[in-house]
Design an enzyme around this catalytic site. Sequence first.
Site, short mmCIF file in Angstrom:
data_model
loop_
_atom_site.label_atom_id
_atom_site.label_comp_id
_atom_site.label_asym_id
_atom_site.label_seq_id
_atom_site.Cartn_x
_atom_site.Cartn_y
_atom_site.Cartn_z
N ARG A 115 0.84 -1.20 0.00
CA ARG A 115 0.00 0.00 0.00
C ARG A 115 0.87 1.25 0.00
NH1 ARG A 115 -5.02 1.66 -1.42
NH2 ARG A 115 -6.10 2.89 0.15
N THR A 421 -8.43 1.01 -10.78
CA THR A 421 -7.88 -0.20 -10.15
C THR A 421 -8.06 -1.42 -11.07
OG1 THR A 421 -8.55 0.72 -8.05
CG2 THR A 421 -7.87 -1.54 -7.99
N THR A 439 -3.53 -0.71 -7.88
CA THR A 439 -4.25 0.52 -8.18
C THR A 439 -3.32 1.71 -8.24
OG1 THR A 439 -6.11 1.88 -7.40
CG2 THR A 439 -4.67 1.02 -5.71
N GLU A 441 -5.39 4.44 -7.56
CA GLU A 441 -6.58 5.09 -7.00
C GLU A 441 -7.51 5.57 -8.11
OE1 GLU A 441 -8.88 5.35 -4.95
OE2 GLU A 441 -9.56 7.38 -5.25
N GLU A 460 -3.49 8.13 -4.07
CA GLU A 460 -4.08 7.22 -3.07
C GLU A 460 -4.43 7.91 -1.75
OE1 GLU A 460 -5.63 3.76 -3.49
OE2 GLU A 460 -3.85 4.06 -4.71
N SER A 482 -7.93 1.05 2.70
CA SER A 482 -8.32 0.61 1.35
C SER A 482 -9.57 -0.25 1.43
CB SER A 482 -7.17 -0.21 0.76
OG SER A 482 -7.58 -0.85 -0.43
N SER A 483 -10.17 -0.48 0.27
CA SER A 483 -11.27 -1.44 0.17
C SER A 483 -10.88 -2.66 -0.65
CB SER A 483 -12.47 -0.78 -0.52
OG SER A 483 -12.91 0.31 0.22
N GLY A 503 -13.01 -1.02 -8.01
CA GLY A 503 -14.31 -0.37 -7.81
C GLY A 503 -14.44 0.41 -6.51
N1 GLU Z 1 -8.10 3.33 -3.75
C1 GLU Z 1 -9.12 2.33 -3.68
C2 GLU Z 1 -8.88 1.40 -2.52
O1 GLU Z 1 -7.75 1.18 -2.16
C3 GLU Z 1 -9.16 1.54 -4.91
C4 GLU Z 1 -9.57 2.42 -6.02
C5 GLU Z 1 -10.78 1.96 -6.73
O2 GLU Z 1 -10.91 0.80 -7.02
O3 GLU Z 1 -11.60 2.81 -7.06
O4 GLU Z 1 -9.80 0.90 -1.98
#
Ligand code: GLU
Length: 609
Positions: A115, A421, A439, A441, A460, A482-483, A503
């Site tokens: 990350r 991503t 990603t 971001e 990010e 993050s997701s 996403g």
């Molecule tokens: N920055 C997002 C994350 O780490 C991912 C970016 C995205 O998929 O829109 O969750």
Amino acid sequence: MLNLKGAWQCAPTKRWWLYGLTLGLVLVFAFTTLAQPEGKVPVAYGSGGAVASVDADASRIGIEVLRQGGNAVDAAVATAAALGVTDPFSAGIGGGGFMVIYRHDLDRVITLDGRETAPMAVTPDLFRDPDNLAGESLPFFPNRISSGLAVGVPGTPLNWQTALSRYGTLSLAEALAPAIELAEAGFTVDDTFAQQVTRNQLRFAAFTSTQQLYLPNGAPPAVGTLFKNPDMANTYRLLANQGVNSFYRGEIAQAIVDTVQSPPTVEQPSFKVYPGAISLADLDRYQVRVRPPVVSDYRGYRLYGMGLPSSGGITVAQTLDLLASSDLGSLERAQALHQIIEAERLAFCDRNAYLGDPDYVDVPVMGLLNPNYLASRPLPTQAAAPCTTPGNPLPYQTDPSPSLTQAPAAVAANGQEGLSTTHLVTADQWGNVVSYTLTIESTGGSGMVVPGYGFILNNELTDFNTTVPHPNVPESGKRPRSSMSPTIAFAPDGRVLAFGSPGGATIITTVIGIATNLIDFRLPLSEAISAPRFSQRNGSTTTVEQAWVEQAGNNDLNNLSQLGHQFRMTEEIGAVTGLEQWPNGVIQVAAEPIRRGGGAAMVVNPRVE
Ligand code: GLU
């Protein structure tokens, strides 16, 4: 089965029906074949290893690595490096990501946290607008997302090196070689690539380096033309020849610092570009973390997800656990959907309140995943309003480390359904599997190409929350929450599965959707991926794709409306790749047939039916 031979002998009216059917099938076949960009096949079966990514060149490169005896980690890095060339607005060495690796020989799952990290100079008011006397933050678009302020120290190059040295067989130079060739020889611009530039035109036009590369003659590259990135090839070559330290300590580090501190803007950009504070010392001290996965069980499947600083693994595990007591597969469809929506809402309420970088905040992970805690959070029978009180997992927090003493306040839902991503999966002939989300971001990251080096820097740090206090506020050296949810799962019948998606915050709900489609609704992998999606992230409405509305039908929609659910339409959610490998080595690998322009799934030895 339709017996065509016999059918040709039927009555004339029936024959017309049959002509129609045959013509229809031919047209459907032609359409699906032609609709897929060249070389992109969304599903493949076979053995000897597999790769799925959004891009045919990248998947082909991964397959070639496997064919030459590389393992799943080698293939993942080579595929990712190729995506840095062909999918540069979603991924690349200017960003970060999380890699989940199954080592078959050790029967262990390892996760790598690559990350991005906030520079040491970052404080909680990172995005405060210096010209706003009320102390408000900079507008998200375009100022925050296209600034040096948003750039975190990239983790991807060291993540690749770490993955290769610990779990791969190739050197970084070997893994980068095919991508160097691709960047130099060029690739064909497809609709997705051209669209991504078009959507970013305003931002890209603000930077000389980005304009030169992606807006030649002031316009996006035309679909069907050859696109080369010789600077990118040279940058990869530097990494190959001088090692990854050229990125963190050498000339690339200096170029990154220069770009962030003095963004290469055109003379009169259409918006104000704020510089950031990344220093050589920030790059020098960057570390990849080898972390334990988040492990959870769901209906006999064991899932391994990404732990903090990603909220992915924890939130997926919480949601599935909240669903464990109802047999979704046998419920009336609307009732099953209601339960998933409400479980997602509760899990997101906790996520938004508790989760952040574990090196900075005391996250009660054990409590949040404790089955008794989750059993204390029943799902409502009607659609709930956005949850304003997160649960209190602290009494269930049994680890001996000092812990929070009070549950935090709820935080409003955040996180859009981004289209940025990328996710890839690989498997090899020895049974190793990789699930990797990476990603920069936003689609197009910060919009800044490092001049002379051909790659885009991430933005990010916009994943931090700006309202203090919050476990995810920007802090010196911290990783934004993050997701991303790269997942590896083990089925009771011995299959190993891997899947994930881009996403933004919808990554989590997409991964939950794949898991429930596979496990509860028993869809084959390819259908689990192509099925229409919805996403509830503790908002007042549930986001749905148009196809979801069509599939749900009036009956289910009426039933859900009667339960109080409201929906908001979005173009598309996520872009999944996934695979499943049977104990006998047979693999099915799949990507999107349509979303994000479709993906490319390939196997080393295709199975001949
Ligand atoms: N920055 C997002 C994350 O780490 C991912 C970016 C995205 O998929 O829109 O969750």
